[in-house]
Motif scaffolding. Structure first.
Motif, PDB file in Angstrom:
ATOM      1  N   ASP A 153       0.826  -1.139  -0.014  1.00  0.00           N
ATOM      2  CA  ASP A 153      -0.107   0.097   0.011  1.00  0.00           C
ATOM      3  C   ASP A 153       0.988   1.375   0.132  1.00  0.00           C
ATOM      4  O   ASP A 153       0.435   2.195  -0.806  1.00  0.00           O
ATOM      5  CB  ASP A 153      -0.698   0.099   1.320  1.00  0.00           C
ATOM      6  N   LEU A 154       1.877   1.226   0.808  1.00  0.00           N
ATOM      7  CA  LEU A 154       2.845   2.257   0.777  1.00  0.00           C
ATOM      8  C   LEU A 154       3.346   2.682  -0.706  1.00  0.00           C
ATOM      9  O   LEU A 154       3.684   3.497  -1.243  1.00  0.00           O
ATOM     10  CB  LEU A 154       4.057   2.114   1.690  1.00  0.00           C
ATOM     11  N   ALA A 155       3.881   1.432  -1.464  1.00  0.00           N
ATOM     12  CA  ALA A 155       4.318   1.525  -2.726  1.00  0.00           C
ATOM     13  C   ALA A 155       3.387   2.029  -3.500  1.00  0.00           C
ATOM     14  O   ALA A 155       3.810   3.068  -4.474  1.00  0.00           O
ATOM     15  CB  ALA A 155       4.559  -0.083  -3.000  1.00  0.00           C
ATOM     16  N   ALA A 156       2.209   1.794  -3.611  1.00  0.00           N
ATOM     17  CA  ALA A 156       1.162   2.294  -4.415  1.00  0.00           C
ATOM     18  C   ALA A 156       1.032   3.840  -4.050  1.00  0.00           C
ATOM     19  O   ALA A 156       1.050   4.705  -4.917  1.00  0.00           O
ATOM     20  CB  ALA A 156      -0.036   1.675  -4.139  1.00  0.00           C
ATOM     21  N   GLY A 157       1.056   4.063  -2.800  1.00  0.00           N
ATOM     22  CA  GLY A 157       1.059   5.505  -2.496  1.00  0.00           C
ATOM     23  C   GLY A 157       1.979   6.294  -3.162  1.00  0.00           C
ATOM     24  O   GLY A 157       1.954   7.403  -3.353  1.00  0.00           O
ATOM     25  N   SER A 158       3.188   5.889  -2.986  1.00  0.00           N
ATOM     26  CA  SER A 158       4.477   6.527  -3.329  1.00  0.00           C
ATOM     27  C   SER A 158       4.285   6.684  -4.854  1.00  0.00           C
ATOM     28  O   SER A 158       4.844   7.646  -5.485  1.00  0.00           O
ATOM     29  CB  SER A 158       5.669   6.049  -2.970  1.00  0.00           C
ATOM     30  N   ALA A 159       3.911   5.883  -5.470  1.00  0.00           N
ATOM     31  CA  ALA A 159       3.703   5.673  -7.004  1.00  0.00           C
ATOM     32  C   ALA A 159       2.862   6.605  -7.397  1.00  0.00           C
ATOM     33  O   ALA A 159       3.065   7.655  -8.564  1.00  0.00           O
ATOM     34  CB  ALA A 159       3.347   4.367  -7.519  1.00  0.00           C
ATOM     35  N   LEU A 160       1.831   7.019  -6.859  1.00  0.00           N
ATOM     36  CA  LEU A 160       0.794   8.028  -7.216  1.00  0.00           C
ATOM     37  C   LEU A 160       1.207   9.425  -6.881  1.00  0.00           C
ATOM     38  O   LEU A 160       1.094  10.329  -7.538  1.00  0.00           O
ATOM     39  CB  LEU A 160      -0.269   7.738  -6.224  1.00  0.00           C
ATOM     40  N   ALA A 161       2.057   9.683  -5.768  1.00  0.00           N
ATOM     41  CA  ALA A 161       2.784  10.848  -5.419  1.00  0.00           C
ATOM     42  C   ALA A 161       3.631  11.469  -6.563  1.00  0.00           C
ATOM     43  O   ALA A 161       3.797  12.442  -6.885  1.00  0.00           O
ATOM     44  CB  ALA A 161       3.485  10.948  -4.161  1.00  0.00           C
ATOM     45  N   ALA A 162       4.395  10.187  -6.890  1.00  0.00           N
ATOM     46  CA  ALA A 162       5.523  10.240  -8.059  1.00  0.00           C
ATOM     47  C   ALA A 162       4.897  10.728  -9.325  1.00  0.00           C
ATOM     48  O   ALA A 162       5.251  11.791 -10.050  1.00  0.00           O
ATOM     49  CB  ALA A 162       6.231   9.291  -8.365  1.00  0.00           C
TER      50      ALA A 162
END
Length: 432
Positions: free
Chosen positions: A319-328
């Protein structure tokens, strides 16, 4: 500096972070190349387990209905494991099923599906290719080298996992100390659906997740896990590298020891081994994620950036990976509006992280890794709890004692001091 590019964005790594970022950028109309080292999606990923998946609804509406998820976790068990006993906290709540809070996944299935969504959105997916280095002109990253090929882009996104050589080459991360890393050993054991559901008391789409500590790792800092899939169980151990080395134990032997434990072996009886693997993972995500995560034309996301959290009760990464991907992806979207890919433009990524759940959760649990270093967590407290319950439930024809007396005697026998326990309780409150 040349402005000619082969793609708008190059994403390195086809896990959850890389796939979500590439898909989101393609949906924005960008020309995206996703390079994945594995010949088949998910074949290099061991982490398949519990995915706290509500963030994925932002990317794929009805994610839990359309993606290849296994079971919806509505029951969570925390187990203090001793050599011949265990103490469980068993929590079930119907509220965790709607909206769905977490699901179990098998990464070979999930990653393949994610890359299919990327291709349908227009991403060029290049599997079986190893990126050798970044192309740097002046101070800006302008592409990647893979063998004899040079591929250029306005932005490179590194989602190449815990041992990110891209982050190291860019000077963002040095080689991590062993205490920041852990080794995970996992088996996937097949069971017929009815046997699994009867054995774990689950029905329909519901599932259970176990977090275990103590004899499952033979006292090594870390823990065990067990998750139910549709017709299989994911089970294994995660151990901090420095403590494992100090113990002199083999990670595979510790894994096998756990599977033979008298409280665990019956859950696996008559099962068929489907998968077995060992992988490096992150133990102190907050320390790793504290680094700067950008360079001109470069953003680091997912495990490569250190976005993993182990609270002892939950292990989070996807979930943190997905959240960081959306921020990027949002940072890159804004950069293309002005065609500005400078350090300042890329640094907007950190602001988006810090204002969202990824950065806030990493900050909230920043003290947790230090708290989990305490050896008493893995040896003494499980035994103390078992002694208290043994004193309560063991009716040996001797006159019964008040529970207070049972607790005091168990505490004396454990060798623990009340000041140690109070210190650990206070540290746990601060950390968790």
């Amino acid at each position: 500096m040349s402005e000619e590019v082969d793609f708008d964005v190059i994403v390195i790594g086809g896990g959850v972070a890389g796939a979500v970022c590439a898909y989101t950028l393609a949906e924005q109309g960008r020309e995206v190349l996703l390079i994945e080292r594995a010949a088949e999606p998910g074949s290099k990923n061991l982490s398949g387990g519990v995915f706290y998946c509500r963030v994925m609804e932002k990317v794929f509406p009805n994610f839990v209905d359309v993606a290849p998820v296994e079971r919806r976790i509505t029951r969570n068990c925390v187990s203090l494991i001793n050599a011949s006993s265990f103490v469980n906290i068993d929590y079930w709540d119907q509220r965790l099923s709607e909206p769905v809070n977490a699901v179990t996944v098998l990464r070979a299935k999930l990653d393949a599906w994610l890359l299919e969504q990327c291709e349908e959105a227009g991403v060029t997916v290049m599997p079986g290719v190893k990126v050798d280095s970044l192309i740097v002109e002046g101070e800006k990253i302008v592409g990647v080298r893979a063998g004899e090929d040079e591929l250029r882009s306005h932005v490179v996104v590194a989602a190449d996992g815990v041992n990110s050589f891209i982050a190291q080459q860019a000077g963002i991360r040095a080689k991590e100390p062993m205490k920041h890393l852990a080794v995970g050993v996992k088996s996937v054991i097949g069971l017929p659906r009815k046997v699994l559901e009867d054995r774990f008391n689950v029905r329909g789409k519901e599932g259970v997740a176990y977090a275990m500590v103590g004899d499952c790792t033979q006292g090594v800092a870390g823990g065990g896990f067990l998750y139910t899939n549709e017709e299989s169980i994911s089970i294994g151990v995660v151990m901090r590298l420095d403590d494992l080395e100090k113990s002199g134990l083999s990670s595979s032997d510790v894994h096998d020891h756990m599977l033979r434990h008298p409280a665990i072996a019956p859950l696996l009886e008559d099962g068929t081994l489907l998968e077995y693997g060992c992988h490096l993972t992150i133990e102190d995500g907050p320390a790793m994620a504290s680094h700067d995560l950008t360079r001109p034309g470069l953003i680091i996301i997912g495990d490569a950036a250190g976005f993993t959290l182990n609270t002892g009760l939950t292990i989070r990464g996807m979930d943190l990976a997905a959240g960081s991907a959306l921020a990027a992806a949002e940072t890159i979207r804004k950069a293309f509006q002005t065609m500005d890919f400078s350090q300042e433009a890329m640094d907007a990524y950190r602001g988006l992280l810090d204002s969202g759940f990824v950065g806030k959760d990493m900050a909230t649990y920043a003290k947790t890794p230090a708290f989990l270093e305490r050896p008493r967590m893995y040896k003494d407290y499980g035994k103390l709890a078992a002694e208290v319950f043994y004193g309560i439930f063991n009716h040996d024809l001797k006159p019964r004692r008040h529970m207070r007396k049972v607790g005091i005697d168990a505490l004396k026998a454990s060798g623990l001091k009340l000041t140690q326990i109070m210190g650990d309780v206070l540290a746990g409150i601060r950390a968790l």
